[in-house]
Write a protein that holds these residues in place. Structure first.
Motif, PDB file in Angstrom:
ATOM      1  N   ILE A  74       0.839  -1.207   0.000  1.00  0.00           N
ATOM      2  CA  ILE A  74       0.000   0.000   0.000  1.00  0.00           C
ATOM      3  C   ILE A  74       0.868   1.248   0.000  1.00  0.00           C
ATOM      4  CG2 ILE A  74      -1.668   1.357   1.325  1.00  0.00           C
ATOM      5  CD1 ILE A  74      -2.788  -1.343   2.365  1.00  0.00           C
ATOM      6  N   THR A  75       1.892   1.254   0.843  1.00  0.00           N
ATOM      7  CA  THR A  75       2.799   2.405   0.913  1.00  0.00           C
ATOM      8  C   THR A  75       3.445   2.671  -0.433  1.00  0.00           C
ATOM      9  OG1 THR A  75       3.289   1.941   3.244  1.00  0.00           O
ATOM     10  CG2 THR A  75       4.847   3.330   2.041  1.00  0.00           C
ATOM     11  N   ALA A  76       3.965   1.623  -1.072  1.00  0.00           N
ATOM     12  CA  ALA A  76       4.629   1.783  -2.361  1.00  0.00           C
ATOM     13  C   ALA A  76       3.659   2.233  -3.446  1.00  0.00           C
ATOM     14  CB  ALA A  76       5.290   0.461  -2.764  1.00  0.00           C
ATOM     15  N   LEU A  77       2.490   1.620  -3.488  1.00  0.00           N
ATOM     16  CA  LEU A  77       1.521   1.946  -4.537  1.00  0.00           C
ATOM     17  C   LEU A  77       0.961   3.354  -4.385  1.00  0.00           C
ATOM     18  CD1 LEU A  77      -0.370  -1.455  -4.726  1.00  0.00           C
ATOM     19  CD2 LEU A  77       1.028  -0.437  -6.533  1.00  0.00           C
ATOM     20  N   ARG A  78       0.703   3.777  -3.164  1.00  0.00           N
ATOM     21  CA  ARG A  78       0.178   5.131  -2.965  1.00  0.00           C
ATOM     22  C   ARG A  78       1.242   6.182  -3.244  1.00  0.00           C
ATOM     23  NH1 ARG A  78      -4.668   6.191  -0.398  1.00  0.00           N
ATOM     24  NH2 ARG A  78      -4.081   8.306  -0.989  1.00  0.00           N
ATOM     25  N   THR A  79       2.520   5.814  -3.081  1.00  0.00           N
ATOM     26  CA  THR A  79       3.608   6.724  -3.436  1.00  0.00           C
ATOM     27  C   THR A  79       3.677   6.881  -4.954  1.00  0.00           C
ATOM     28  OG1 THR A  79       4.907   6.113  -1.487  1.00  0.00           O
ATOM     29  CG2 THR A  79       6.096   7.116  -3.332  1.00  0.00           C
ATOM     30  N   MET A  80       3.509   5.763  -5.652  1.00  0.00           N
ATOM     31  CA  MET A  80       3.545   5.779  -7.115  1.00  0.00           C
ATOM     32  C   MET A  80       2.283   6.381  -7.724  1.00  0.00           C
ATOM     33  SD  MET A  80       5.038   1.891  -7.409  1.00  0.00           S
ATOM     34  CE  MET A  80       4.329   1.623  -9.019  1.00  0.00           C
ATOM     35  N   HIS A  81       1.137   6.076  -7.116  1.00  0.00           N
ATOM     36  CA  HIS A  81      -0.161   6.513  -7.642  1.00  0.00           C
ATOM     37  C   HIS A  81      -1.029   6.999  -6.478  1.00  0.00           C
ATOM     38  CE1 HIS A  81       1.097   4.455 -11.308  1.00  0.00           C
ATOM     39  NE2 HIS A  81       1.291   3.365 -10.595  1.00  0.00           N
ATOM     40  N   PRO A  82      -0.886   8.253  -6.084  1.00  0.00           N
ATOM     41  CA  PRO A  82      -1.563   8.772  -4.887  1.00  0.00           C
ATOM     42  C   PRO A  82      -3.082   8.665  -4.905  1.00  0.00           C
ATOM     43  CG  PRO A  82       0.162  10.270  -5.623  1.00  0.00           C
ATOM     44  CD  PRO A  82       0.005   9.252  -6.707  1.00  0.00           C
ATOM     45  N   ASP A  83      -3.675   8.563  -6.088  1.00  0.00           N
ATOM     46  CA  ASP A  83      -5.134   8.530  -6.162  1.00  0.00           C
ATOM     47  C   ASP A  83      -5.718   7.118  -6.116  1.00  0.00           C
ATOM     48  OD1 ASP A  83      -5.293  11.306  -6.348  1.00  0.00           O
ATOM     49  OD2 ASP A  83      -5.094  11.272  -8.528  1.00  0.00           O
ATOM     50  N   LEU A  84      -4.877   6.100  -6.004  1.00  0.00           N
ATOM     51  CA  LEU A  84      -5.373   4.729  -5.950  1.00  0.00           C
ATOM     52  C   LEU A  84      -6.260   4.519  -4.724  1.00  0.00           C
ATOM     53  CD1 LEU A  84      -2.463   2.286  -6.942  1.00  0.00           C
ATOM     54  CD2 LEU A  84      -4.647   2.618  -8.117  1.00  0.00           C
ATOM     55  N   LYS A  85      -7.351   3.815  -4.916  1.00  0.00           N
ATOM     56  CA  LYS A  85      -8.241   3.464  -3.804  1.00  0.00           C
ATOM     57  C   LYS A  85      -7.925   2.020  -3.405  1.00  0.00           C
ATOM     58  CE  LYS A  85     -10.453   7.341  -4.640  1.00  0.00           C
ATOM     59  NZ  LYS A  85      -9.950   7.663  -5.989  1.00  0.00           N
ATOM     60  N   ILE A  86      -7.412   1.850  -2.196  1.00  0.00           N
ATOM     61  CA  ILE A  86      -6.992   0.527  -1.739  1.00  0.00           C
ATOM     62  C   ILE A  86      -7.722   0.167  -0.445  1.00  0.00           C
ATOM     63  CG2 ILE A  86      -5.047  -0.939  -1.099  1.00  0.00           C
ATOM     64  CD1 ILE A  86      -3.207   1.009  -2.547  1.00  0.00           C
ATOM     65  N   ILE A  87      -8.433  -0.942  -0.480  1.00  0.00           N
ATOM     66  CA  ILE A  87      -9.139  -1.428   0.709  1.00  0.00           C
ATOM     67  C   ILE A  87      -8.340  -2.572   1.318  1.00  0.00           C
ATOM     68  CG2 ILE A  87     -11.246  -2.505   1.577  1.00  0.00           C
ATOM     69  CD1 ILE A  87     -12.701  -1.281  -0.853  1.00  0.00           C
ATOM     70  N   ALA A  88      -7.944  -2.406   2.563  1.00  0.00           N
ATOM     71  CA  ALA A  88      -7.215  -3.469   3.264  1.00  0.00           C
ATOM     72  C   ALA A  88      -8.196  -4.579   3.627  1.00  0.00           C
ATOM     73  CB  ALA A  88      -6.553  -2.922   4.515  1.00  0.00           C
ATOM     74  N   LEU A  89      -7.760  -5.817   3.436  1.00  0.00           N
ATOM     75  CA  LEU A  89      -8.595  -6.978   3.727  1.00  0.00           C
ATOM     76  C   LEU A  89      -7.797  -7.897   4.649  1.00  0.00           C
ATOM     77  CD1 LEU A  89     -11.350  -8.215   2.930  1.00  0.00           C
ATOM     78  CD2 LEU A  89     -10.174  -9.418   1.087  1.00  0.00           C
ATOM     79  N   SER A  90      -8.314  -8.140   5.844  1.00  0.00           N
ATOM     80  CA  SER A  90      -7.526  -8.880   6.824  1.00  0.00           C
ATOM     81  C   SER A  90      -8.398  -9.748   7.712  1.00  0.00           C
ATOM     82  CB  SER A  90      -6.730  -7.903   7.693  1.00  0.00           C
ATOM     83  OG  SER A  90      -6.018  -8.568   8.711  1.00  0.00           O
TER      84      SER A  90
END
Length: 216
Positions: A74-90
Protein backbone atom coordinates in the motif's frame (compact mmCIF):
# COMPACT_ATOMS: atom_id res chain seq x y z
CA UNK A 1 -27.00 3.03 -14.85
CA UNK A 2 -24.12 2.63 -12.42
CA UNK A 3 -20.59 3.25 -13.61
CA UNK A 4 -18.53 0.09 -13.97
CA UNK A 5 -15.91 -0.33 -11.25
CA UNK A 6 -12.67 -2.12 -12.12
CA UNK A 7 -11.16 -4.12 -9.25
CA UNK A 8 -7.76 -5.74 -8.69
CA UNK A 9 -7.37 -8.53 -6.11
CA UNK A 10 -4.23 -9.15 -4.01
CA UNK A 11 -4.12 -12.20 -1.72
CA UNK A 12 -1.66 -15.06 -1.30
CA UNK A 13 -4.47 -17.63 -1.00
CA UNK A 14 -5.75 -18.77 -4.40
CA UNK A 15 -9.07 -19.89 -2.94
CA UNK A 16 -9.68 -16.45 -1.41
CA UNK A 17 -8.97 -14.72 -4.73
CA UNK A 18 -11.18 -17.14 -6.63
CA UNK A 19 -13.96 -16.76 -4.08
CA UNK A 20 -13.82 -12.98 -4.26
CA UNK A 21 -13.74 -13.04 -8.06
CA UNK A 22 -16.71 -15.43 -8.20
CA UNK A 23 -18.74 -13.13 -5.96
CA UNK A 24 -17.71 -9.91 -7.70
CA UNK A 25 -18.50 -11.42 -11.10
CA UNK A 26 -22.16 -11.55 -9.98
CA UNK A 27 -22.19 -7.75 -9.60
CA UNK A 28 -23.24 -5.96 -12.79
CA UNK A 29 -21.23 -2.83 -11.96
CA UNK A 30 -17.94 -4.57 -11.04
CA UNK A 31 -15.24 -6.11 -13.24
CA UNK A 32 -12.15 -7.86 -11.86
CA UNK A 33 -9.26 -6.90 -14.14
CA UNK A 34 -6.38 -8.69 -12.43
CA UNK A 35 -4.95 -10.60 -9.50
CA UNK A 36 -1.66 -10.92 -7.62
CA UNK A 37 -0.50 -13.31 -4.91
CA UNK A 38 1.76 -10.93 -2.97
CA UNK A 39 2.66 -7.26 -2.69
CA UNK A 40 5.68 -7.45 -4.98
CA UNK A 41 3.72 -9.13 -7.76
CA UNK A 42 0.93 -6.60 -7.31
CA UNK A 43 3.32 -3.68 -7.77
CA UNK A 44 4.77 -5.25 -10.93
CA UNK A 45 1.36 -5.99 -12.45
CA UNK A 46 -0.07 -2.60 -11.55
CA UNK A 47 2.99 -0.88 -13.02
CA UNK A 48 2.21 -2.65 -16.30
CA UNK A 49 -1.45 -1.64 -16.11
CA UNK A 50 -0.44 1.97 -15.43
CA UNK A 51 1.73 1.96 -18.55
CA UNK A 52 -1.40 1.11 -20.53
CA UNK A 53 -3.48 3.65 -18.58
CA UNK A 54 -5.60 0.82 -17.18
CA UNK A 55 -5.15 1.15 -13.42
CA UNK A 56 -8.07 -0.31 -11.45
CA UNK A 57 -10.57 1.87 -9.67
CA UNK A 58 -10.27 -0.16 -6.46
CA UNK A 59 -7.75 -2.66 -5.07
CA UNK A 60 -8.59 -5.26 -2.43
CA UNK A 61 -5.33 -5.84 -0.56
CA UNK A 62 -4.58 -8.67 1.88
CA UNK A 63 -2.25 -7.54 4.66
CA UNK A 64 -0.40 -10.76 5.53
CA UNK A 65 1.54 -12.03 2.50
CA UNK A 66 5.04 -13.34 1.70
CA UNK A 67 7.76 -11.31 -0.09
CA UNK A 68 5.99 -7.98 0.50
CA UNK A 69 3.08 -7.59 2.90
CA UNK A 70 0.00 -5.47 2.39
CA UNK A 71 1.17 -2.42 4.34
CA UNK A 72 4.41 -2.31 2.36
CA UNK A 73 2.53 -2.69 -0.91
CA UNK A 74 0.00 0.00 0.00
CA UNK A 75 2.80 2.41 0.91
CA UNK A 76 4.63 1.78 -2.36
CA UNK A 77 1.52 1.95 -4.54
CA UNK A 78 0.18 5.13 -2.96
CA UNK A 79 3.61 6.72 -3.44
CA UNK A 80 3.54 5.78 -7.12
CA UNK A 81 -0.16 6.51 -7.64
CA UNK A 82 -1.56 8.77 -4.89
CA UNK A 83 -5.13 8.53 -6.16
CA UNK A 84 -5.37 4.73 -5.95
CA UNK A 85 -8.24 3.46 -3.80
CA UNK A 86 -6.99 0.53 -1.74
CA UNK A 87 -9.14 -1.43 0.71
CA UNK A 88 -7.22 -3.47 3.26
CA UNK A 89 -8.59 -6.98 3.73
CA UNK A 90 -7.53 -8.88 6.82
CA UNK A 91 -8.46 -11.57 9.31
CA UNK A 92 -7.27 -9.31 12.14
CA UNK A 93 -8.76 -6.21 13.76
CA UNK A 94 -5.96 -5.25 16.18
CA UNK A 95 -5.68 -1.48 16.56
CA UNK A 96 -2.00 -1.41 15.58
CA UNK A 97 -2.60 -3.36 12.37
CA UNK A 98 -5.53 -1.16 11.37
CA UNK A 99 -3.59 2.05 12.11
CA UNK A 100 -0.65 0.79 10.05
CA UNK A 101 -2.87 0.11 7.04
CA UNK A 102 -4.67 3.45 7.25
CA UNK A 103 -1.45 5.38 7.76
CA UNK A 104 0.03 3.62 4.73
CA UNK A 105 -2.83 5.01 2.67
CA UNK A 106 -5.64 2.45 2.75
CA UNK A 107 -9.03 4.02 2.09
CA UNK A 108 -10.95 1.29 3.84
CA UNK A 109 -10.51 -1.75 6.08
CA UNK A 110 -12.54 -4.97 5.93
CA UNK A 111 -12.35 -8.22 7.82
CA UNK A 112 -12.29 -11.43 5.79
CA UNK A 113 -15.28 -12.55 7.85
CA UNK A 114 -17.32 -9.68 6.38
CA UNK A 115 -20.62 -10.40 4.72
CA UNK A 116 -20.35 -10.24 0.89
CA UNK A 117 -22.70 -7.26 0.91
CA UNK A 118 -20.21 -5.42 3.13
CA UNK A 119 -17.44 -6.02 0.60
CA UNK A 120 -19.40 -4.63 -2.34
CA UNK A 121 -20.51 -1.66 -0.22
CA UNK A 122 -16.86 -0.91 0.59
CA UNK A 123 -15.87 -1.14 -3.08
CA UNK A 124 -18.63 1.22 -4.17
CA UNK A 125 -17.79 3.62 -1.34
CA UNK A 126 -14.12 3.67 -2.37
CA UNK A 127 -15.13 4.44 -5.95
CA UNK A 128 -17.02 7.49 -4.62
CA UNK A 129 -13.96 8.63 -2.60
CA UNK A 130 -15.63 7.57 0.64
CA UNK A 131 -14.05 5.71 3.53
CA UNK A 132 -15.57 2.40 4.62
CA UNK A 133 -14.48 0.57 7.76
CA UNK A 134 -15.77 -2.75 9.01
CA UNK A 135 -18.12 -1.82 11.90
CA UNK A 136 -16.12 -3.93 14.37
CA UNK A 137 -12.90 -2.21 13.28
CA UNK A 138 -14.48 1.23 13.55
CA UNK A 139 -15.58 0.53 17.12
CA UNK A 140 -12.12 -0.67 18.12
CA UNK A 141 -10.48 2.43 16.66
CA UNK A 142 -13.06 4.80 18.13
CA UNK A 143 -12.44 3.43 21.63
CA UNK A 144 -8.69 3.80 21.20
CA UNK A 145 -8.73 7.49 20.27
CA UNK A 146 -7.65 10.18 22.75
CA UNK A 147 -8.14 13.45 20.94
CA UNK A 148 -10.18 16.60 20.93
CA UNK A 149 -10.18 17.22 24.67
CA UNK A 150 -12.53 20.09 25.46
CA UNK A 151 -13.27 20.81 21.79
CA UNK A 152 -16.64 22.45 21.19
CA UNK A 153 -18.28 22.22 17.80
CA UNK A 154 -20.93 24.56 16.48
CA UNK A 155 -24.32 23.18 15.43
CA UNK A 156 -23.30 23.43 11.77
CA UNK A 157 -19.99 21.67 12.44
CA UNK A 158 -21.83 18.84 14.17
CA UNK A 159 -24.09 18.52 11.13
CA UNK A 160 -21.08 18.36 8.84
CA UNK A 161 -19.28 15.90 11.10
CA UNK A 162 -22.31 13.60 11.15
CA UNK A 163 -22.20 13.46 7.35
CA UNK A 164 -18.44 12.89 7.36
CA UNK A 165 -19.01 9.91 9.67
CA UNK A 166 -21.56 8.57 7.19
CA UNK A 167 -18.90 8.63 4.49
CA UNK A 168 -20.18 11.66 2.55
CA UNK A 169 -17.77 13.42 0.20
CA UNK A 170 -17.42 17.21 0.39
CA UNK A 171 -19.74 17.61 -2.59
CA UNK A 172 -22.36 15.33 -1.03
CA UNK A 173 -22.14 17.31 2.23
CA UNK A 174 -22.62 20.52 0.23
CA UNK A 175 -25.66 19.11 -1.55
CA UNK A 176 -27.22 17.84 1.68
CA UNK A 177 -26.75 21.14 3.54
CA UNK A 178 -27.36 23.46 0.56
CA UNK A 179 -23.93 25.05 0.77
CA UNK A 180 -21.04 25.29 -1.67
CA UNK A 181 -18.47 22.51 -1.98
CA UNK A 182 -15.81 25.02 -0.95
CA UNK A 183 -17.72 25.87 2.23
CA UNK A 184 -18.18 22.18 3.02
CA UNK A 185 -14.46 21.59 2.51
CA UNK A 186 -13.65 24.51 4.82
CA UNK A 187 -15.97 23.16 7.53
CA UNK A 188 -14.33 19.74 7.35
CA UNK A 189 -10.86 21.27 7.56
CA UNK A 190 -11.83 23.40 10.58
CA UNK A 191 -13.39 20.41 12.36
CA UNK A 192 -10.29 18.27 11.88
CA UNK A 193 -8.08 21.12 13.11
CA UNK A 194 -10.32 21.97 16.08
CA UNK A 195 -10.37 18.37 17.26
CA UNK A 196 -6.62 18.01 16.92
CA UNK A 197 -6.97 15.25 14.34
CA UNK A 198 -5.22 14.54 11.06
CA UNK A 199 -7.78 12.96 8.75
CA UNK A 200 -11.45 12.49 7.86
CA UNK A 201 -11.24 8.92 9.12
CA UNK A 202 -10.18 10.10 12.58
CA UNK A 203 -12.94 12.73 12.55
CA UNK A 204 -15.52 10.08 11.70
CA UNK A 205 -14.27 7.83 14.49
CA UNK A 206 -14.33 10.71 16.97
CA UNK A 207 -17.97 11.37 16.04
CA UNK A 208 -18.82 7.70 16.62
CA UNK A 209 -17.03 7.62 19.97
CA UNK A 210 -18.76 10.81 21.15
CA UNK A 211 -22.18 9.59 20.06
CA UNK A 212 -22.57 12.30 17.40
CA UNK A 213 -22.92 9.59 14.76
CA UNK A 214 -23.47 5.85 14.77
CA UNK A 215 -22.03 3.04 12.73
CA UNK A 216 -24.45 1.97 10.01
Amino acid sequence: MMDEISVFLVDDHTLVRHGLRAFLDTQKDVTVIGEAENGKQAIDKLRALAASDKLPDVILMDLVMPELDGVGAITALRTMHPDLKIIALSSFSETERVHAALQAGATGYLLKSSDPAEIITAIRSAQRDQVHLDPAVAQVLARSMRTGHGATLSAREREVLTLVARGYSNQEIADALFISERTARTHVSHIISKLGLSSRIQAALWAIREGIATIA
